[in-house]
Design a protein around this motif. Sequence first.
Motif, PDB file in Angstrom:
ATOM      1  N   ASP A 215       0.862  -1.356  -0.059  1.00 16.88           N
ATOM      2  CA  ASP A 215       0.120  -0.007  -0.155  1.00 16.88           C
ATOM      3  C   ASP A 215       0.787   1.318   0.015  1.00 16.88           C
ATOM      4  O   ASP A 215       0.591   2.388  -0.614  1.00 16.88           O
ATOM      5  CB  ASP A 215      -0.923   0.261   1.208  1.00 16.88           C
ATOM      6  N   ILE A 333      -2.268   7.144   4.471  1.00 15.81           N
ATOM      7  CA  ILE A 333      -1.843   5.851   3.909  1.00 15.81           C
ATOM      8  C   ILE A 333      -1.038   5.172   5.243  1.00 15.81           C
ATOM      9  O   ILE A 333      -1.324   4.123   5.538  1.00 15.81           O
ATOM     10  CB  ILE A 333      -1.004   5.943   2.829  1.00 15.81           C
ATOM     11  N   LEU A 401      -7.386   2.827  -1.221  1.00 16.64           N
ATOM     12  CA  LEU A 401      -6.889   2.462  -0.260  1.00 16.64           C
ATOM     13  C   LEU A 401      -7.202   3.144   1.087  1.00 16.64           C
ATOM     14  O   LEU A 401      -7.504   2.522   2.299  1.00 16.64           O
ATOM     15  CB  LEU A 401      -5.071   2.698  -0.537  1.00 16.64           C
ATOM     16  N   LYS A 405      -9.112   1.849   4.381  1.00 18.43           N
ATOM     17  CA  LYS A 405      -8.407   1.914   5.790  1.00 18.43           C
ATOM     18  C   LYS A 405      -9.296   2.380   6.758  1.00 18.43           C
ATOM     19  O   LYS A 405      -9.473   2.147   7.865  1.00 18.43           O
ATOM     20  CB  LYS A 405      -7.016   2.634   5.543  1.00 18.43           C
TER      21      LYS A 405
END
Length: 421
Positions: A215, A333, A401, A405
Amino acid sequence: MKQTPAFSSHQKLVVALLALTQFTVILDFMVMSPLGDMLMKSMSIKPNQFGFIVSAYAFSAGISGLLTAGFADRFDRKKLLLFFYAGFIFGTLCCGLANTFYTMVAARIVTGLFGGVMGSISLAIITDLFDISLRGRVMGFVQMAFGASQVLGIPIGLYLANAWGWEAPFFLVAGIAVIVMGMIFISLEPVTAHLAVQRDKSAFKHLLHTVMKRDYRIGFTATALMSIGGFMMMPFGSAFAINNLHITQEQLPLLFMVTGVGALFMMPFIGKLSDKIDKFRLFAAAALYMMVIVLIYTHLTPQPLWIIMSLNVLMMAGIMGRMVPFTALTTGIPDLEDRGAFMSVNSSLQQIAGGIAAVVAGMIVSQKDKFSPLEHYDTLGWVIIGLTIPCIFLVYRVSELVKAKLAKGAAVVSVPVATEA
């Protein structure tokens, strides 16, 4: 549109200090473009050599970021900020004392080794202290430093350069930075929450652990591609304006000031907007818009000053419209224990990619003599468009992503609440 919470008084202080820090670092980097024509004439250097001066900062910053990535999560972020800021001030002073192509390259390398890490440390602090629902606004305010450097720093720097020589702006930046460093030392509280969740025993293992995450690598790739496109036009902006668009040295400060005023008004608005609507949609719309403006500007011929200023403001809207939501997305991220390392690696790739872009741009652009128009500047526009298209796809993946999350985190938090009910 969703409502966003207000900043606390301490958060406002942090935002102000980081914005001032970024103002000096960005000004040091950005002033190279308006001084470009002056430096090229003063030192009798060619476009490819000037591209190398710009890339020297970027490459050294990139290397520095990689070398410090393993250590970035092992110290109080305030102490790291102060250490690298001191080195940046020293490097900036060296730039003002340089008198040849080679000494300027050496000075830019020193400045990059320290200044190039400042952005990643600031981003790590922002990510530690602000929820992702606030980061668009934070990035909008912090990146107002970009506009402020053009409104205040670059025009004043160019005025000083015209009056006392190109060295003066570097001494100005160093003087302001010393004051800001004192404010950080006195006012900023330690930032140490990340120290409680460290797992890797060695700096190398921590760096390797960060780089190996799939990721994270998607975010790194998106950042690199963004930077290659963004850095291509910047080094030769003043030379193109003077030699191709027939802007005078006296008009150049006004051009940068008007562009900066536009950025100052746009930054808070874009930041708030990116916290209220989907960040990827805002990025994609700004990227497509920017492609059109870049194509128009790089093919521009001599025009009245007001047209050139208007196009610069419109182009800045596209650049900042991409950067704010993208930066806010990338902060979502990394995990807490990896944030410093992630931001350092990410910043390194940004700088290295920018250095490659400056070198490539220097190879594409040519000039027959000191006062001739730049040739092949329009080619840069087509290259930027070609790089922006795949970048949109990569940022979409980053967005997905981050959403996954956040959804996972919300699900974990909701479990004990459901049990108690």
